[in-house]
Design a protein around this motif. Sequence first.
Motif, PDB file in Angstrom:
ATOM      1  N   TYR A 189       0.791  -1.288   0.119  1.00 51.03           N
ATOM      2  CA  TYR A 189       0.031   0.024   0.077  1.00 51.03           C
ATOM      3  C   TYR A 189       1.003   1.465   0.051  1.00 51.03           C
ATOM      4  CZ  TYR A 189      -3.869  -3.075   1.460  1.00 51.03           C
ATOM      5  OH  TYR A 189      -4.640  -4.159   1.651  1.00 51.03           O
ATOM      6  N   ASP A 190       0.359   2.164  -0.757  1.00 51.75           N
ATOM      7  CA  ASP A 190       1.190   3.465  -0.955  1.00 51.75           C
ATOM      8  C   ASP A 190       0.447   4.328   0.073  1.00 51.75           C
ATOM      9  OD1 ASP A 190      -1.185   4.200  -2.166  1.00 51.75           O
ATOM     10  OD2 ASP A 190       0.004   5.093  -3.780  1.00 51.75           O
ATOM     11  N   GLU A 191       0.911   5.685   0.297  1.00 49.34           N
ATOM     12  CA  GLU A 191       0.304   6.650   1.559  1.00 49.34           C
ATOM     13  C   GLU A 191      -0.888   6.777   1.272  1.00 49.34           C
ATOM     14  OE1 GLU A 191       2.926   9.858   2.021  1.00 49.34           O
ATOM     15  OE2 GLU A 191       4.701   8.802   2.202  1.00 49.34           O
ATOM     16  N   HIS A 192      -1.381   7.088   0.020  1.00 49.86           N
ATOM     17  CA  HIS A 192      -2.678   7.344  -0.482  1.00 49.86           C
ATOM     18  C   HIS A 192      -3.573   6.293  -0.136  1.00 49.86           C
ATOM     19  CE1 HIS A 192      -5.937   9.346  -2.648  1.00 49.86           C
ATOM     20  NE2 HIS A 192      -6.037   8.194  -3.279  1.00 49.86           N
ATOM     21  N   ASP A 193      -3.333   5.164  -0.231  1.00 45.48           N
ATOM     22  CA  ASP A 193      -4.245   3.940   0.168  1.00 45.48           C
ATOM     23  C   ASP A 193      -4.270   3.712   1.661  1.00 45.48           C
ATOM     24  OD1 ASP A 193      -4.602   3.140  -2.333  1.00 45.48           O
ATOM     25  OD2 ASP A 193      -2.953   1.642  -2.531  1.00 45.48           O
ATOM     26  N   MET A 194      -3.351   3.891   2.322  1.00 45.41           N
ATOM     27  CA  MET A 194      -3.342   3.939   3.681  1.00 45.41           C
ATOM     28  C   MET A 194      -4.185   5.088   4.234  1.00 45.41           C
ATOM     29  SD  MET A 194      -1.602   1.479   4.638  1.00 45.41           S
ATOM     30  CE  MET A 194      -0.952   1.555   6.423  1.00 45.41           C
ATOM     31  N   GLU A 195      -4.107   6.294   3.576  1.00 43.64           N
ATOM     32  CA  GLU A 195      -5.010   7.419   4.236  1.00 43.64           C
ATOM     33  C   GLU A 195      -6.292   6.960   4.171  1.00 43.64           C
ATOM     34  OE1 GLU A 195      -4.400  11.365   2.568  1.00 43.64           O
ATOM     35  OE2 GLU A 195      -2.365  11.228   2.699  1.00 43.64           O
ATOM     36  N   LEU A 196      -6.815   6.570   2.694  1.00 45.50           N
ATOM     37  CA  LEU A 196      -8.176   6.110   2.714  1.00 45.50           C
ATOM     38  C   LEU A 196      -8.638   5.028   3.510  1.00 45.50           C
ATOM     39  CD1 LEU A 196      -8.203   5.934  -1.372  1.00 45.50           C
ATOM     40  CD2 LEU A 196      -9.284   7.674   0.079  1.00 45.50           C
TER      41      LEU A 196
END
Length: 62
Positions: A20-27
């Motif tokens: 997971y990248d940062e964007h996925d983790m944020e979501l």
Amino acid sequence: MISGGKLKPLKQPKSGKKEYDEHDMELMQKKKDEEKALKELRAKASQKGSFGGSGLKKSGKK
């Protein structure tokens, strides 16, 4: 030779942990927070009983 019946599909290899990248983790974190907030609201609503008005009222006219 097999006659009739269904052929079993080949088993798929289990996929490892996804990256997971940062964007996925944020979501994912945002979704968890929303679910937590909803659960808290449901708990509050169940404690108070029915909220607001008395629902639909029938008129006396025919």
